[in-house]
Design an enzyme around this catalytic site. Structure first.
Site, PDB file in Angstrom:
ATOM      1  N   ASP A  12       0.763  -1.320   0.000  1.00 31.06           N
ATOM      2  CA  ASP A  12       0.000   0.058   0.004  1.00 31.06           C
ATOM      3  C   ASP A  12       0.805   1.208  -0.060  1.00 31.06           C
ATOM      4  O   ASP A  12       0.218   2.211   0.384  1.00 31.06           O
ATOM      5  CB  ASP A  12      -1.034  -0.119   1.211  1.00 31.06           C
TER       6      ASP A  12
ATOM      7  N   HIS B 207      -2.179  -6.234  -5.937  1.00 29.70           N
ATOM      8  CA  HIS B 207      -2.912  -6.915  -5.064  1.00 29.70           C
ATOM      9  C   HIS B 207      -4.589  -6.489  -5.183  1.00 29.70           C
ATOM     10  O   HIS B 207      -5.087  -7.212  -4.599  1.00 29.70           O
ATOM     11  CB  HIS B 207      -2.336  -6.450  -3.557  1.00 29.70           C
ATOM     12  N   HIS B 208      -4.703  -5.645  -6.132  1.00 26.68           N
ATOM     13  CA  HIS B 208      -6.125  -5.374  -6.421  1.00 26.68           C
ATOM     14  C   HIS B 208      -6.799  -5.736  -7.571  1.00 26.68           C
ATOM     15  O   HIS B 208      -7.847  -5.705  -8.017  1.00 26.68           O
ATOM     16  CB  HIS B 208      -6.653  -4.026  -6.322  1.00 26.68           C
TER      17      HIS B 208
ATOM     18  N   LYS C  83      -0.838   4.506  -1.359  1.00 27.71           N
ATOM     19  CA  LYS C  83      -1.852   5.151  -0.717  1.00 27.71           C
ATOM     20  C   LYS C  83      -1.294   6.464  -0.080  1.00 27.71           C
ATOM     21  O   LYS C  83      -2.096   7.420   0.186  1.00 27.71           O
ATOM     22  CB  LYS C  83      -2.468   4.112   0.166  1.00 27.71           C
TER      23      LYS C  83
END
Length: 459
Positions: A328, A380-381, A331
């Site tokens: 992440d 990962h998405h 982010k």
């Protein structure tokens, strides 16, 4: 040869050789994203600060400490992002960017508050925010700056840097005249590295936004108030030299900065150190939101345990754990107003949220020893049915490591509090994951997670 905190090896060593400066310099782009700064801000500030330090006659360990203190001055910046967004009711990245362009006078801050707070909010929300700032703003700002500076210093220590680097980061927002935060120290009581870092920050912020003349004017304007006047005079002398501003604008400035790294031998960034770097930046990532404390490290642990159940060898598992811990990092480039929104995201917000996966790939892709994990972490998405993001990959092109991170990420997210819901039980989370098997979730990875949970996750 400087060896007090890092191992230095010659170029005949068999380990993959990477400069620590290159690795941390790549991560500094994530810090720039968080602060709303133009890409390369930390690198340009480091170059400016290193020029000042060398002009002061600093060498060896002292010069290295300034180099890394300036490069990593914003290590704690994510820790106040959610508070900034909440306090000022807006996009923390834009708010931080504009805040750094304020003049040094108290009335400049007043004008900023009057125009920036709740600029896009409903009138009643804006009035409530302005009232809160009028009543509690001083205490809140001091607390936010303390959190930012203390966390940055702590992460610098985790990255194996000296107490001088930690103290320089701790003092980043202190002012020569004592008007800074959070400690209110003044003059030479402010760590020299912190004084250099603040000057370099101001210089690059104004240079990047308004040009070299504006940068020089702002350094002069803040000399003796925010900034050490002797350092300001030295900066002005340096900036008058032929080529200073031209070099700052070069595309290959990062490479020139790596060459300036004091005691220029390669530093051994071995497996253990890479683990420490990954965990340290996992802390930076998770500080972005009060709802994600420990998320990155937990995803790393869960992914590692799933991989163990699947029979993955130790070397591959270690790389996977780093990728999972850093999944992440992108982010840091998403506004906290989006990350903390309690309701459904609109189309524009959702697009910005989806962009974090590509940011992750881009950031990790710049790091030689971590480039192999860039696509793993950034995928990962993605979904087996091709309906994921950012690339719309499907089961034909999603690797095992990415499938593992996906399962670990979803499980940990479901079993933690989020702005829009409370944490779910493990049983409920597994029920939801079961429903996604074959579309978003890999069957083998799901079964491995079940086996891990039956044995119990490590504390």
């Amino acid at each position: 040869m400087y060896q007090s905190r890092f191992s230095v090896f010659d170029q005949n060593d068999s380990f993959d050789k990477s400069r620590l400066s290159e690795i941390l310099g790549a991560f500094s782009y994530a810090l720039d994203l968080t602060e709303g700064q133009t890409a390369g801000h930390s690198i340009r500030a480091c170059w400016i600060g290193t020029q000042i330090a060398m002009a002061l006659g600093m060498k060896g360990e002292a010069l290295r400490d300034v180099y890394y203190a300036v490069l990593l001055k914003d290590l704690g910046c994510s820790s106040n992002a959610a508070r900034v967004s909440e306090l000022f009711v807006g996009d923390d990245r834009k708010l931080k960017r504009d805040f750094k362009l304020l003049g040094p006078r108290p009335e400049d801050l007043g004008e900023y508050i009057a125009t920036a707070v709740g600029a896009d909010a409903e009138a009643d929300v804006r009035e409530q925010a302005l009232g809160n700032i009028a009543e509690n703003g001083g205490a809140i700002l001091t607390e936010m700056m303390a959190t930012r500076c203390e966390r940055g210093a702590d992460i610098a220590r985790q990255l194996r840097f000296s107490e001088d680097v930690a103290q320089a980061i701790l003092h980043l927002d202190e002012h020569w005249d004592g008007s800074g935060l959070p400690l209110g120290v003044a003059g030479t009581d402010i760590h020299l590295g912190g004084r250099i870092a603040l000057l370099a920050q101001v210089a690059d912020v104004f240079y990047s936004a308004r040009g070299k003349d504006a940068a020089l004017a702002e350094i002069r304007n803040r000399s003796g108030s925010w900034l050490d006047p002797q350092l300001c005079a030295l900066f002005e002398k340096l900036s008058d030299a032929s080529g200073f501003w031209e070099e700052l604008a070069l595309d290959d400035l990062p490479e020139q900065l790596w060459a300036l790294e004091p005691a220029a031998q390669y530093i051994t960034v071995d497996e253990n150190y890479l683990d420490d770097i990954s965990l340290a930046f996992g802390r930076v990532i998770d500080a972005k939101s009060p709802f994600t404390a420990g998320h990155s490290e937990r995803v790393g642990v869960i992914a590692d345990k799933i991989a163990e159940k699947l029979g993955m060898d130790d070397r591959r598992r270690r790389a996977l754990r780093r990728a999972a811990t850093l999944h992440d990092v992108g982010k840091l480039g998403v506004s906290s107003a989006i990350l903390e929104k309690p309701g459904k995201l609109d189309a524009e917000e959702w697009q910005a949220m989806q962009g974090h996966a590509q940011h992750t790939t881009n950031i990790l892709g710049q790091i030689g020893v971590m480039s192999d994990m860039a696509m793993i972490a950034g995928s990962h998405h993605e979904r087996l049915d091709g309906k994921g993001y950012p690339l719309g990959l499907d089961e034909r092109s999603i690797g095992l490591e990415s499938r593992i991170i996906t399962v670990a990420d979803i499980y940990d997210a479901l079993t933690a509090d989020r702005p829009y819901r409370s944490a779910m039980s493990s049983e409920k989370a597994m029920e939801i994951l079961q429903g996604e098997v074959g579309s978003a979730v890999d069957q083998r990875c799901f079964a491995a997670l079940q086996a891990v949970l039956e044995q119990g996750l490590p504390e």
